[in-house]
Scaffold this motif. Structure first.
Motif, mmCIF file in Angstrom:
data_model
loop_
_atom_site.group_PDB
_atom_site.id
_atom_site.type_symbol
_atom_site.label_atom_id
_atom_site.label_comp_id
_atom_site.label_asym_id
_atom_site.label_seq_id
_atom_site.Cartn_x
_atom_site.Cartn_y
_atom_site.Cartn_z
ATOM 1 N N SER A 102 0.826 -1.212 0.000
ATOM 2 C CA SER A 102 0.000 0.000 0.000
ATOM 3 C C SER A 102 0.855 1.255 0.000
ATOM 4 N N GLN A 103 0.442 2.222 -0.810
ATOM 5 C CA GLN A 103 1.069 3.537 -0.807
ATOM 6 C C GLN A 103 0.188 4.579 -0.127
ATOM 7 N N THR A 104 -0.893 4.110 0.501
ATOM 8 C CA THR A 104 -1.831 5.049 1.112
ATOM 9 C C THR A 104 -2.028 4.809 2.610
ATOM 10 N N ILE A 105 -2.123 3.558 3.047
ATOM 11 C CA ILE A 105 -2.318 3.292 4.464
ATOM 12 C C ILE A 105 -1.079 3.729 5.236
ATOM 13 N N PRO A 106 -1.229 4.403 6.388
ATOM 14 C CA PRO A 106 -0.054 4.810 7.164
ATOM 15 C C PRO A 106 0.791 3.599 7.584
ATOM 16 N N THR A 119 16.268 4.611 0.369
ATOM 17 C CA THR A 119 15.295 3.636 -0.144
ATOM 18 C C THR A 119 14.017 4.295 -0.649
ATOM 19 N N ALA A 120 13.956 5.636 -0.607
ATOM 20 C CA ALA A 120 12.797 6.403 -1.064
ATOM 21 C C ALA A 120 11.557 6.157 -0.211
ATOM 22 N N ARG A 127 10.238 15.954 7.107
ATOM 23 C CA ARG A 127 8.944 15.942 6.409
ATOM 24 C C ARG A 127 8.960 14.754 5.442
ATOM 25 N N PRO A 128 8.542 13.582 5.892
ATOM 26 C CA PRO A 128 8.650 12.366 5.067
ATOM 27 C C PRO A 128 7.930 12.450 3.730
ATOM 28 N N GLY A 129 6.768 13.122 3.699
ATOM 29 C CA GLY A 129 6.104 13.379 2.428
ATOM 30 C C GLY A 129 5.253 12.268 1.860
ATOM 31 N N GLY A 130 5.164 11.127 2.533
ATOM 32 C CA GLY A 130 4.355 10.023 2.014
ATOM 33 C C GLY A 130 3.550 9.364 3.120
ATOM 34 N N ASN A 131 3.430 8.050 3.051
ATOM 35 C CA ASN A 131 2.632 7.324 4.045
ATOM 36 C C ASN A 131 3.496 6.605 5.082
ATOM 37 N N VAL A 132 4.821 6.892 5.075
ATOM 38 C CA VAL A 132 5.747 6.200 5.984
ATOM 39 C C VAL A 132 6.401 7.189 6.936
ATOM 40 N N THR A 133 6.311 6.929 8.232
ATOM 41 C CA THR A 133 7.089 7.642 9.235
ATOM 42 C C THR A 133 7.217 6.758 10.452
ATOM 43 N N LYS A 272 -0.461 8.561 17.918
ATOM 44 C CA LYS A 272 -0.548 9.947 17.430
ATOM 45 C C LYS A 272 -1.163 9.993 16.035
ATOM 46 N N ILE A 273 -0.769 9.054 15.172
ATOM 47 C CA ILE A 273 -1.322 9.044 13.815
ATOM 48 C C ILE A 273 -2.802 8.681 13.835
ATOM 49 N N LEU A 274 -3.173 7.729 14.672
ATOM 50 C CA LEU A 274 -4.588 7.371 14.779
ATOM 51 C C LEU A 274 -5.415 8.546 15.312
ATOM 52 N N ARG A 275 -4.785 9.435 16.057
ATOM 53 C CA ARG A 275 -5.485 10.614 16.583
ATOM 54 C C ARG A 275 -5.464 11.788 15.618
ATOM 55 N N GLY A 276 -4.829 11.607 14.452
ATOM 56 C CA GLY A 276 -4.923 12.651 13.438
ATOM 57 C C GLY A 276 -3.626 13.169 12.861
ATOM 58 N N ALA A 277 -2.464 12.797 13.435
ATOM 59 C CA ALA A 277 -1.201 13.257 12.857
ATOM 60 C C ALA A 277 -1.019 12.655 11.464
ATOM 61 N N ARG A 278 -0.470 13.442 10.547
ATOM 62 C CA ARG A 278 -0.284 12.991 9.173
ATOM 63 C C ARG A 278 1.121 12.421 8.998
ATOM 64 N N PRO A 279 1.229 11.169 8.503
ATOM 65 C CA PRO A 279 2.563 10.587 8.306
ATOM 66 C C PRO A 279 3.470 11.449 7.433
ATOM 67 N N ALA A 280 2.908 12.088 6.433
ATOM 68 C CA ALA A 280 3.709 12.902 5.515
ATOM 69 C C ALA A 280 4.387 14.067 6.227
#
Length: 292
Positions: A102-106, A119-120, A127-133, A272-280
């Motif tokens: 997946s490129q969308t699920i955190p 590894t991109a 600022r990771p910019g995608g769905n990975v942090t 934190k992400i489940l509470r609204g933080a954005r991985p990007a």
């Protein structure tokens, strides 16, 4: 969802009631992808960090342990991508599988082997910019410190063996090779696929007349730390490992972060992400406490 999906929370359910076992559509679903066998202690620590951050919100853990079979990681990653809100990917192989699924699920990795920029997986640390942090490790720094420690203990050292998990990203291995060359040391790289290959690796190290062994990061190595330490004593080969447990079970020395403590930190990031933080936009973390 089958019963196996909920085995991850059996041990955690009593101590941490907010991470629940029952099927509940209101609960957030957290997938955990692990290349070995996750075990109750790792589950507990992830759960503790998650609950500390989520408060009264409910979450359910769905664990997929590959048991050392890399072929299962892609399959399990696909299952978790289709059934969870977020994936915890432990080790570089798990992260690769999760990103392919997946490129969308955190995705929140605990990756102590690879460089997220190289590894991109991320555009930058801040600022990771995608769905990975999540948490990544600074390989060049630790490789230099390992060799420094070994040289202080064994000033006569000329050649070192680099013992690594062949399934994982080899950033740290390459850093170790480069650092050793810069210090005038010869290296012998010894990759293993399974614990069954440990003894042969030590035998090859002795045959190559190395003076010491550096044991690289791997979840499999952590779970087999006492076996590796015993082999070091049997073959009379001084060795240093990344995690504190290595010295605790009889290895010569260790220097690195406590990987079990980092699991609690990962659980907090998930919360934190489940509470609204954005991985990007959520900065990638680095271990800041190293122990010897």
């Amino acid at each position: 969802m089958n019963c196996r999906a909920f085995t991850a929370v059996l041990s955690a359910a009593v101590a941490w009631p907010l991470v629940i076992r029952a099927q509940n559509s209101a609960a957030r679903k957290v997938g955990v992808l692990f290349p070995g066998v996750l075990g109750p202690e790792r589950e507990r620590l992830i759960t503790e960090g998650l609950v500390n951050e989520l408060g009264t919100e409910k979450a359910v853990l769905l664990v997929r342990s590959a048991g050392g079979d890399d072929r299962l990681l892609a399959r399990y990653a696909g299952e978790l991508a289709n059934s969870t809100d977020i994936i915890v990917a432990i080790a570089s192989g798990s992260l690769v599988a999760a990103r392919q699924a997946s490129q969308t699920i955190p995705i929140v990795p605990l990756d102590l082997e690879s460089d997220p920029i190289a590894t991109a997986a991320a555009q930058s640390l801040n600022r990771p910019g995608g769905n990975v942090t999540g948490i990544f490790f600074d390989a060049p720094e630790i490789a230099s410190k390992w060799i420094q420690i070994i040289q202080e203990m064994l000033p006569q050292i000329k050649k070192v063996a680099l013992f690594y998990d062949a399934h994982l990203d080899q950033t740290k291995l390459k850093s170790g090779e480069a650092t050793a060359r810069n210090l005038g040391l010869e290296t012998v790289s010894l990759g293993v696929d399974t614990p069954a290959g440990f003894r042969d690796a030590f035998r090859r190290a002795v045959d190559a007349k190395v003076d010491a062994m550096l044991v690289h990061s791997s979840p499999i190595f952590v779970d087999q730390a006492s076996v590796i330490a015993d082999l070091g004593r049997e073959f009379r080969l001084p060795s240093i490992g990344l995690f504190p447990i290595y010295a605790q079970v009889g290895g010569l020395a260790s220097y690195g972060p406590n990987n079990f403590e980092l699991l609690k930190q990962v659980g907090g990031i998930v919360g934190k992400i489940l509470r609204g933080a954005r991985p990007a936009e959520f900065p990638i973390q680095r271990p800041i406490i190293y122990r010897s």
